[in-house]
Write a protein that holds these residues in place. Structure first.
Motif, PDB file in Angstrom:
ATOM      1  N   ARG A 133       0.871   8.327   5.779  1.00 44.64           N
ATOM      2  CA  ARG A 133       2.763   9.807   6.364  1.00 44.64           C
ATOM      3  C   ARG A 133       3.356   9.046   5.067  1.00 44.64           C
ATOM      4  O   ARG A 133       4.884   9.542   5.453  1.00 44.64           O
ATOM      5  CB  ARG A 133       2.660   8.657   7.746  1.00 44.64           C
ATOM      6  N   GLY A 134       3.112   9.001   4.070  1.00 50.05           N
ATOM      7  CA  GLY A 134       4.220   8.489   2.850  1.00 50.05           C
ATOM      8  C   GLY A 134       5.348   7.708   3.180  1.00 50.05           C
ATOM      9  O   GLY A 134       5.910   7.696   2.385  1.00 50.05           O
ATOM     10  N   TYR A 135       4.911   6.700   3.457  1.00 47.28           N
ATOM     11  CA  TYR A 135       6.014   5.532   3.121  1.00 47.28           C
ATOM     12  C   TYR A 135       5.358   4.504   2.464  1.00 47.28           C
ATOM     13  O   TYR A 135       4.010   4.408   2.267  1.00 47.28           O
ATOM     14  CB  TYR A 135       6.019   4.200   4.486  1.00 47.28           C
ATOM     15  N   LEU A 143       0.721  -1.316   0.212  1.00 53.62           N
ATOM     16  CA  LEU A 143      -0.426   0.056   0.382  1.00 53.62           C
ATOM     17  C   LEU A 143       0.623   1.437  -0.254  1.00 53.62           C
ATOM     18  O   LEU A 143       1.780   1.246   0.634  1.00 53.62           O
ATOM     19  CB  LEU A 143      -1.081   0.011   0.800  1.00 53.62           C
ATOM     20  N   SER A 144       0.733   1.976  -0.614  1.00 54.41           N
ATOM     21  CA  SER A 144       1.537   4.221  -1.123  1.00 54.41           C
ATOM     22  C   SER A 144      -0.006   4.783  -1.306  1.00 54.41           C
ATOM     23  O   SER A 144      -0.984   4.204  -1.155  1.00 54.41           O
ATOM     24  CB  SER A 144       2.628   3.346  -1.825  1.00 54.41           C
ATOM     25  N   THR A 145       0.544   6.020  -1.176  1.00 56.25           N
ATOM     26  CA  THR A 145      -0.015   6.554  -1.886  1.00 56.25           C
ATOM     27  C   THR A 145       0.133   7.369  -3.120  1.00 56.25           C
ATOM     28  O   THR A 145       1.086   7.277  -3.473  1.00 56.25           O
ATOM     29  CB  THR A 145       0.002   8.026  -0.219  1.00 56.25           C
ATOM     30  N   LYS A 146      -1.249   6.910  -3.855  1.00 55.80           N
ATOM     31  CA  LYS A 146      -0.519   7.539  -5.438  1.00 55.80           C
ATOM     32  C   LYS A 146       0.345   9.285  -5.226  1.00 55.80           C
ATOM     33  O   LYS A 146      -0.499  10.208  -4.469  1.00 55.80           O
ATOM     34  CB  LYS A 146      -2.368   7.925  -6.094  1.00 55.80           C
ATOM     35  N   GLY A 147       0.692   9.451  -6.311  1.00 56.15           N
ATOM     36  CA  GLY A 147       1.253  10.405  -6.037  1.00 56.15           C
ATOM     37  C   GLY A 147       2.592  10.360  -7.427  1.00 56.15           C
ATOM     38  O   GLY A 147       2.607   9.788  -8.491  1.00 56.15           O
ATOM     39  N   ASN A 148       3.448  11.628  -7.140  1.00 50.84           N
ATOM     40  CA  ASN A 148       4.711  11.016  -8.401  1.00 50.84           C
ATOM     41  C   ASN A 148       5.194   9.917  -7.919  1.00 50.84           C
ATOM     42  O   ASN A 148       6.304   9.319  -6.808  1.00 50.84           O
ATOM     43  CB  ASN A 148       5.565  12.372  -7.953  1.00 50.84           C
ATOM     44  N   ASN A 149       5.909   9.178  -9.615  1.00 53.34           N
ATOM     45  CA  ASN A 149       5.964   8.284  -8.983  1.00 53.34           C
ATOM     46  C   ASN A 149       7.923   8.333  -9.054  1.00 53.34           C
ATOM     47  O   ASN A 149       8.454   7.167  -9.396  1.00 53.34           O
ATOM     48  CB  ASN A 149       5.655   7.418 -10.503  1.00 53.34           C
ATOM     49  N   GLN A 150       8.239   9.527  -9.280  1.00 54.34           N
ATOM     50  CA  GLN A 150       9.305   9.616  -9.441  1.00 54.34           C
ATOM     51  C   GLN A 150      10.486   9.786  -8.062  1.00 54.34           C
ATOM     52  O   GLN A 150      11.708   9.784  -8.422  1.00 54.34           O
ATOM     53  CB  GLN A 150       9.998  11.058 -10.547  1.00 54.34           C
ATOM     54  N   GLU A 151       8.879   9.712  -7.584  1.00 55.69           N
ATOM     55  CA  GLU A 151       9.298   9.757  -6.114  1.00 55.69           C
ATOM     56  C   GLU A 151      10.207   9.075  -4.963  1.00 55.69           C
ATOM     57  O   GLU A 151       9.180   8.156  -5.341  1.00 55.69           O
ATOM     58  CB  GLU A 151       8.140  11.277  -5.267  1.00 55.69           C
ATOM     59  N   LYS A 152      10.852   8.566  -4.482  1.00 54.93           N
ATOM     60  CA  LYS A 152      11.858   7.296  -3.780  1.00 54.93           C
ATOM     61  C   LYS A 152      11.424   7.870  -2.381  1.00 54.93           C
ATOM     62  O   LYS A 152      11.244   9.017  -1.945  1.00 54.93           O
ATOM     63  CB  LYS A 152      13.176   7.692  -4.039  1.00 54.93           C
ATOM     64  N   ARG A 153      11.046   7.340  -2.063  1.00 49.31           N
ATOM     65  CA  ARG A 153       9.898   7.030  -0.290  1.00 49.31           C
ATOM     66  C   ARG A 153      10.769   5.656   0.737  1.00 49.31           C
ATOM     67  O   ARG A 153      10.986   4.490  -0.027  1.00 49.31           O
ATOM     68  CB  ARG A 153       8.772   6.856  -0.391  1.00 49.31           C
TER      69      ARG A 153
END
Length: 419
Positions: free
Chosen positions: A191-193, A155-165
Motif C-alpha cells: 500500500r505504499g509504505y 520491506l517496500s515496493t520497488k519504484g522511484n527512489n526519489q519518492e519519500k513515503r
C-alpha cells in the motif's frame, strides 16, 4: 467503568485537526550522554527519588500515586534520563549489512506457524507483489555490547527512489521475532509504505536459546543493570528513528509505530519518548500497572513472565507471589513503570499526535478498568490541543488476543494520518 459502545469505539466527538501532526517539537536527541553509573546495591527499590539512577526526582516535581504530570516535556526528559543511566558505552549510530534469517528463533515451546489476524491485514491487489517487493536486512548499532546490535527488516515496493513515503514500524509480541511480522510488512508495503520490523531485546537474532528473554529478566532483577522489560528496546527505537528520519525514501514527518502485546508496550513507550513517531497504534499493550497492583489484577501479566517473579519471591523470603513482590520487580527491572511512567502520565503525553489504543474488552493482562484514568486524561490533553486524534477501541468478548478487527483499525488509522 469504561463503557463500550456497540461500535466498539470510545471517542469524544470533536473536529479532527490533522495539521497538528507536524507541530510537535522533537525532543529526544542526545547531545550529551553522561557516563554509566555504578550498579546500585542489591534490591534498592525506592523509585520515588530515582536513586537507582543517581539522578533525583522529588515528589514535588512529580506525583507518583496516580497524580498527573502537568508538563509532558518534564516527564519525557526524566524518562530519557533514566534510559541513559543503564546504557553501555555509546557508539556513533552505524549501519551494518545483514542477511535474511533462514530459521528464525522463537522462544515458544511450540513455534507459531500462522496468524489469522496478520494475514487479514488489508493489502493492495497486486498480482506480482512478491516480485515488486524490495527487502533490506541490516543491523543498527545502538550502543556497545551484543544487545546493542539491533536487527532490522525493511520491506517496500520497488519504484522511484526519489519518492519519500510514509513508514510504519512494527514490534512483535513476547518470544516472537521480526520475521513473524512479515504478513503485516508485506501488506503495508503493498500500500505504499516503507514497513519496518525489528527484533526487540533478547528476541530473534538477539537471542541464543529458548530461555534468553527469561534469563535476561531474572538477571535484571538480580543485578539491576539492564531494563529488558520494555525500556531497553525503547532506547533502540529512538536510535531507529535517528536512522529512519535520515533515509532518502522516508518522509521524516510521517513515521508511525505499532505492535502487539509486548510490542504494543514498546510502541506506546516509544511514541511517548520520541515525538518523531508521528502516529501510534499499540495493540493489546496499554495497561495501568499501578491500577493492577492496587486492584489485585496483576496475576495475568505476572504469569506471562513468571520466572522473574518467582525468583524475586524466593529472594524476598515469600511463600507466594503477592503485590509487594510485583511492585518491587517492576521498580527493579523497569523503574517507574508503576508510578512516574505509568499510563496515566505517559499516554496523555503523546498528545496531540494521533494515538489509537486497541485492546480486548476482556483482556486480563490489560484490564479495561485500568485505562479509565489514562483515557480521561488523554481526552483532556487532546481537548486542550483542540484535537480529536485520540481513540480507544475495546473489542467485546476478546481477551489477550490480536484480532482481524484490531489489525483493520490500526491499518485505517495509519491510512488516515500518514497517507
Amino acid at each position: 467503568m469504561v463503557s463500550v459502545s456497540s461500535s466498539y469505539v470510545l471517542r469524544q466527538p470533536t473536529t479532527i485537526t490533522r495539521h497538528l501532526l507536524s507541530s510537535t517539537r522533537h525532543v529526544c536527541c542526545f547531545p550529551h550522554v553522561p557516563p554509566r553509573l555504578p550498579t546500585p546495591f542489591k534490591y534498592q527499590f525506592q523509585i520515588v527519588n530515582l536513586s537507582i539512577a543517581g539522578s533525583r526526582v522529588t515528589e514535588t516535581e512529580m506525583e507518583v500515586n496516580g497524580g498527573a504530570v502537568s508538563d509532558p516535556e518534564t516527564i519525557r526528559s526524566q524518562f530519557l534520563q533514566l534510559l541513559r543511566t543503564r546504557r553501555n558505552a555509546q557508539l556513533p549510530l552505524t549501519v551494518e549489512p545483514a542477511k535474511p534469517v533462514v530459521k528464525p528463533l522463537f522462544q515458544d515451546v511450540t513455534p507459531p506457524t500462522f496468524s489469522e489476524a496478520m494475514e487479514s491485514c488489508p493489502k493492495a491487489n497486486i498480482g506480482n507483489l512478491k516480485e515488486l517487493l524490495k527487502e533490506e536486512n541490516l543491523y543498527l548499532h545502538t550502543e556497545a555490547g551484543d544487545q546493542g546490535k539491533l536487527p532490522v527488516l525493511i520491506l517496500s515496493t520497488k519504484g522511484n527512489n526519489q519518492e519519500k513515503r510514509p513508514a510504519v514500524v512494527f514490534l512483535h509480541s513476547t518470544h516472537k521475532c521480526k520475521e513473524w511480522l512479515r504478513p503485516l510488512l508485506e501488506a503495508y508495503a503493498s500500500r505504499g509504505y516503507v514497513a519496518i520490523g525489528v527484533d526487540s531485546r533478547y528476541h530473534g537474532e538477539r537471542a541464543s536459546s529458548l530461555t534468553t528473554y527469561r534469563d535476561a529478566l531474572v538477571s535484571s532483577w538480580k543485578n539491576g543493570d539492564t531494563m529488558p522489560f520494555i525500556f531497553d528496546t525503547v532506547w533502540d527505537l529512538i536510535k531507529l528513528a535517528d536512522y529512519l528520519t535520515g533515509r532518502d525514501d522516508i518522509d521524516p514527518t510521517k513515521i508511525g509505530i505499532t505492535g502487539e502485546s509486548l510490542g504494543g508496550m514498546h510502541a506506546w513507550f516509544a511514541a511517548f519518548a520520541d515525538t518523531r513517531y508521528a502516529v501510534a497504534a499499540p495493540i493489546i499493550g496499554v495497561q495501568g500497572f499501578r491500577w493492577a497492583i492496587d486492584n489485585d489484577k496483576w496475576q495475568a501479566r505476572v504469569d506471562s513472565i513468571k520466572a522473574v517473579f518467582e525468583e524475586a519471591r524466593t529472594d524476598l523470603g515469600k511463600n507466594e507471589i503477592d503485590k509487594e513482590v510485583v511492585e518491587k520487580v517492576w521498580d527493579r527491572i523497569a523503574p517507574g513503570l508503576a508510578s512516574q511512567f505509568d499510563a496515566p502520565n505517559t499516554v496523555p503525553a503523546i498528545a496531540p499526535r494521533p494515538l489509537l489504543i486497541v485492546n480486548g474488552a476482556e483482556d486480563p493482562r490489560c484490564p479495561l478498568e485500568g485505562l479509565e484514568i489514562p483515557k480521561t486524561r488523554a481526552y483532556e490533553a487532546y481537548g486542550e490541543a483542540h484535537s480529536d486524534n485520540f481513540k480507544l477501541v475495546a473489542e467485546p468478548g476478546i481477551g489477550h488476543q490480536m484480532t482481524p478487527l484490531m489489525v483493520k483499525e490500526a491499518s485505517d488509522w495509519f491510512d488516515q494520518f500518514l497517507k
